[in-house]
Design a protein around this motif. Sequence first.
Motif, PDB file in Angstrom:
ATOM      1  N   HIS A 379      11.463 -34.830  48.733  1.00 18.39           N
ATOM      2  CA  HIS A 379      12.807 -34.235  49.316  1.00 18.39           C
ATOM      3  C   HIS A 379      12.857 -34.426  51.030  1.00 18.39           C
ATOM      4  O   HIS A 379      11.586 -34.607  51.447  1.00 18.39           O
ATOM      5  N   GLY A 380      13.775 -34.181  51.390  1.00 19.72           N
ATOM      6  CA  GLY A 380      13.815 -34.470  53.110  1.00 19.72           C
ATOM      7  C   GLY A 380      14.348 -32.926  53.687  1.00 19.72           C
ATOM      8  O   GLY A 380      15.072 -32.418  52.822  1.00 19.72           O
ATOM      9  N   GLU A 381      13.820 -32.829  54.824  1.00 18.58           N
ATOM     10  CA  GLU A 381      14.384 -31.663  55.701  1.00 18.58           C
ATOM     11  C   GLU A 381      14.881 -32.055  56.804  1.00 18.58           C
ATOM     12  O   GLU A 381      14.119 -32.967  57.726  1.00 18.58           O
ATOM     13  N   LEU A 382      16.051 -31.673  57.171  1.00 18.95           N
ATOM     14  CA  LEU A 382      16.804 -32.120  58.557  1.00 18.95           C
ATOM     15  C   LEU A 382      17.021 -30.768  59.542  1.00 18.95           C
ATOM     16  O   LEU A 382      17.913 -29.930  58.887  1.00 18.95           O
ATOM     17  N   LYS A 383      16.160 -30.587  60.267  1.00 17.29           N
ATOM     18  CA  LYS A 383      16.418 -29.652  61.266  1.00 17.29           C
ATOM     19  C   LYS A 383      17.288 -29.822  62.397  1.00 17.29           C
ATOM     20  O   LYS A 383      16.722 -30.686  63.449  1.00 17.29           O
ATOM     21  N   ILE A 384      18.285 -29.580  62.646  1.00 19.93           N
ATOM     22  CA  ILE A 384      19.034 -30.000  64.111  1.00 19.93           C
ATOM     23  C   ILE A 384      18.793 -28.603  64.977  1.00 19.93           C
ATOM     24  O   ILE A 384      19.117 -27.650  64.825  1.00 19.93           O
ATOM     25  N   VAL A 385      17.907 -29.193  65.763  1.00 21.61           N
ATOM     26  CA  VAL A 385      17.452 -28.015  66.854  1.00 21.61           C
ATOM     27  C   VAL A 385      18.294 -27.857  67.843  1.00 21.61           C
ATOM     28  O   VAL A 385      18.658 -26.553  68.291  1.00 21.61           O
ATOM     29  N   ASN A 386      19.351 -28.490  68.458  1.00 21.42           N
ATOM     30  CA  ASN A 386      20.191 -28.403  69.574  1.00 21.42           C
ATOM     31  C   ASN A 386      21.191 -29.736  69.433  1.00 21.42           C
ATOM     32  O   ASN A 386      20.947 -30.481  68.529  1.00 21.42           O
ATOM     33  N   ALA A 387      22.034 -29.568  70.616  1.00 20.45           N
ATOM     34  CA  ALA A 387      22.935 -30.696  70.704  1.00 20.45           C
ATOM     35  C   ALA A 387      22.310 -31.965  70.826  1.00 20.45           C
ATOM     36  O   ALA A 387      22.995 -33.024  70.567  1.00 20.45           O
ATOM     37  N   THR A 388      21.118 -32.098  71.335  1.00 26.19           N
ATOM     38  CA  THR A 388      20.513 -33.526  71.641  1.00 26.19           C
ATOM     39  C   THR A 388      19.535 -33.928  70.670  1.00 26.19           C
ATOM     40  O   THR A 388      19.119 -35.024  70.426  1.00 26.19           O
ATOM     41  N   HIS A 389      18.766 -33.007  70.073  1.00 27.05           N
ATOM     42  CA  HIS A 389      17.510 -33.331  69.234  1.00 27.05           C
ATOM     43  C   HIS A 389      17.446 -32.809  67.896  1.00 27.05           C
ATOM     44  O   HIS A 389      17.893 -31.454  67.516  1.00 27.05           O
ATOM     45  N   ALA A 390      17.016 -33.661  66.895  1.00 29.30           N
ATOM     46  CA  ALA A 390      16.920 -33.016  65.454  1.00 29.30           C
ATOM     47  C   ALA A 390      15.553 -33.687  65.046  1.00 29.30           C
ATOM     48  O   ALA A 390      15.010 -34.721  65.617  1.00 29.30           O
ATOM     49  N   PHE A 391      14.915 -33.016  64.127  1.00 31.27           N
ATOM     50  CA  PHE A 391      13.665 -33.342  63.470  1.00 31.27           C
ATOM     51  C   PHE A 391      13.984 -33.701  61.957  1.00 31.27           C
ATOM     52  O   PHE A 391      14.380 -32.745  61.125  1.00 31.27           O
ATOM     53  N   TRP A 392      13.634 -34.803  61.254  1.00 34.45           N
ATOM     54  CA  TRP A 392      13.621 -35.018  60.148  1.00 34.45           C
ATOM     55  C   TRP A 392      12.304 -35.235  59.571  1.00 34.45           C
ATOM     56  O   TRP A 392      11.317 -35.857  60.199  1.00 34.45           O
ATOM     57  N   ASP A 398       3.386 -34.592  45.701  1.00 36.05           N
ATOM     58  CA  ASP A 398       1.961 -35.064  45.465  1.00 36.05           C
ATOM     59  C   ASP A 398       1.174 -33.975  44.842  1.00 36.05           C
ATOM     60  O   ASP A 398       0.730 -33.056  45.305  1.00 36.05           O
ATOM     61  N   ASP A 399       0.926 -34.264  43.478  1.00 41.62           N
ATOM     62  CA  ASP A 399       0.350 -33.294  42.601  1.00 41.62           C
ATOM     63  C   ASP A 399       0.816 -31.912  42.835  1.00 41.62           C
ATOM     64  O   ASP A 399      -0.034 -30.903  42.936  1.00 41.62           O
ATOM     65  N   ASP A 400       2.190 -31.804  42.729  1.00 42.28           N
ATOM     66  CA  ASP A 400       2.805 -30.568  42.585  1.00 42.28           C
ATOM     67  C   ASP A 400       2.886 -30.014  44.113  1.00 42.28           C
ATOM     68  O   ASP A 400       3.386 -28.870  44.400  1.00 42.28           O
ATOM     69  N   GLU A 401       2.507 -30.488  45.087  1.00 42.70           N
ATOM     70  CA  GLU A 401       2.487 -30.001  46.471  1.00 42.70           C
ATOM     71  C   GLU A 401       3.234 -30.873  47.421  1.00 42.70           C
ATOM     72  O   GLU A 401       3.192 -32.199  47.207  1.00 42.70           O
ATOM     73  N   PRO A 402       4.191 -30.158  48.250  1.00 39.75           N
ATOM     74  CA  PRO A 402       5.034 -31.031  48.974  1.00 39.75           C
ATOM     75  C   PRO A 402       3.983 -31.555  50.315  1.00 39.75           C
ATOM     76  O   PRO A 402       3.617 -30.777  51.102  1.00 39.75           O
ATOM     77  N   VAL A 403       3.897 -32.790  50.569  1.00 35.35           N
ATOM     78  CA  VAL A 403       3.129 -33.564  51.607  1.00 35.35           C
ATOM     79  C   VAL A 403       3.842 -34.098  52.557  1.00 35.35           C
ATOM     80  O   VAL A 403       4.827 -35.219  51.903  1.00 35.35           O
ATOM     81  N   ARG A 404       4.069 -33.746  53.615  1.00 39.85           N
ATOM     82  CA  ARG A 404       4.752 -34.254  54.806  1.00 39.85           C
ATOM     83  C   ARG A 404       4.379 -35.655  55.114  1.00 39.85           C
ATOM     84  O   ARG A 404       3.214 -35.863  55.580  1.00 39.85           O
ATOM     85  N   SER A 405       4.891 -36.869  54.364  1.00 42.66           N
ATOM     86  CA  SER A 405       4.505 -38.081  54.652  1.00 42.66           C
ATOM     87  C   SER A 405       5.106 -38.857  55.810  1.00 42.66           C
ATOM     88  O   SER A 405       4.864 -39.912  56.170  1.00 42.66           O
ATOM     89  N   ASP A 406       6.430 -38.578  56.072  1.00 44.89           N
ATOM     90  CA  ASP A 406       7.047 -39.090  57.124  1.00 44.89           C
ATOM     91  C   ASP A 406       7.826 -38.265  58.047  1.00 44.89           C
ATOM     92  O   ASP A 406       8.458 -37.300  57.674  1.00 44.89           O
ATOM     93  N   GLN A 407       8.020 -38.515  59.138  1.00 44.26           N
ATOM     94  CA  GLN A 407       8.493 -37.416  60.127  1.00 44.26           C
ATOM     95  C   GLN A 407       8.961 -38.222  61.354  1.00 44.26           C
ATOM     96  O   GLN A 407       8.421 -39.266  61.799  1.00 44.26           O
ATOM     97  N   VAL A 408      10.344 -37.814  61.921  1.00 44.76           N
ATOM     98  CA  VAL A 408      10.662 -38.522  63.377  1.00 44.76           C
ATOM     99  C   VAL A 408      11.631 -37.560  63.960  1.00 44.76           C
ATOM    100  O   VAL A 408      12.409 -36.590  63.483  1.00 44.76           O
TER     101      VAL A 408
END
Length: 433
Positions: A379-392, A398-408
């Motif tokens: 699954h993905g998580e998109l945090k819109i931090v403010n008017a200029t920046h967001a963190f995806w 992975d084996d029932d654990e959520p492993v952060r595999s990509d981020q930007v």
Amino acid sequence: MDQKLILTVSLLLVSATVIADYVRPPPRKTLSLPWGPKPASYPQQVHISLAGEKHMRVTWITDDKSSPSTVEYGTSPGTYSSVAQGESTSYSYLFYSSGKIHHTVIGPLDYNTVYFYRCGGQGREFQLKTPPAQFPVTFAVAGDLGQSGWTKTTLDHIDQCKYDVHLLPGDLAYADYIQHRWDSFGELVQPLASARPWMVTEGNHEQEYIPLLKDGFESYNARWKMPFQESESSSNLYYSFDVAGIHIIMLGSYTDYDEQSDQYSWLKADLSKVDRTKTPWLIVLFHVPWYNSNKAHRGEGDDMMAAMEPLLYAANVDLVLAGHVHAYERSKRINNGRFDPCGTVHITIGDGGNREGLAHSYMKPQPEWSVFREASFGHGELKIVNATHAFWSWHRNDDDEPVRSDQVWITSLVSSGCVAEKRNELRKILAAP
């Protein structure tokens, strides 16, 4: 060699080996849901969705056709200071008859507030939390969910995320004409969907079209009513809504989208009302990806892209989220097949947990526009931090654990000057007949 240095090098090698040797687990079986019967008047399959500014739509089903479409609600458990009356519908599909499907809009509601509510005066109390009025705001994103063991894992991981709204770019229940699967899906997602708004758009598995007998999307439209009327759309298959400083447009990959279509006309009208000083972020969802280097479903989004990409580019869409391909992929900012700093980031996230399994085969070499791709459930998580920046971030199951595999980190096009640069281009397209 220093012992600490040896240990550090060893750990790095082990870490590298773990990543290189990662083997995707096999698909899991369709869930067998053990829920027992409930009294006919008790609410089932409760879910909520945004319904205009400061309002929420509560949807549920009862077997009792005489149950009222009322919702009692308030900010304290067991104490309901307000009550709303809604509407109801039902449908038949071959030998299946649905229960009474209730849709009740409650509000006005305060932002970022927990409300307690009860449906139809019967059964248990539920609670929901409204989204905030301002940044930051967080979205959970997962498409192509289905009802497999991996679906349950994905939902469990999303439940660990402190999110405000769930975005689902198509393919919900994988009912595929078997209508009781819609009911089991509704029960499966109720714990999450009754607590945070779920905003969905349709996929191919929602069509359920039978020539001469059944129009497409009958079950989907009856059960998952979205705020299309509130956004002046004539169809539940495409609509828009605002959350904090984000304008979100949900488009339909399986209804007409050419420049003469109702959907295209509505999209132009919707974009003409967007004020980027109030909603600096512009996000679009639809089911079939336009940029896809997986061998599955290649080219299926080309016609829609040819019709709509120039409009979305001129409108400075920051991010497109799609499903359909059962894998994950993220692009650079792109337009017309090439890198463009004023283009759109495209993310395919059709890996929620469907029963059909993953799409493992990719084109080689990897296209220049493709930054990260992997065939895993997640699954993905998109945090819109403010008017200029967001963190995806994308979280592999992975084996029932959520492993952060990509981020930007994503910078808004408003802050880059692209919106001002393309203002005349947008006006020209919007003014065209």
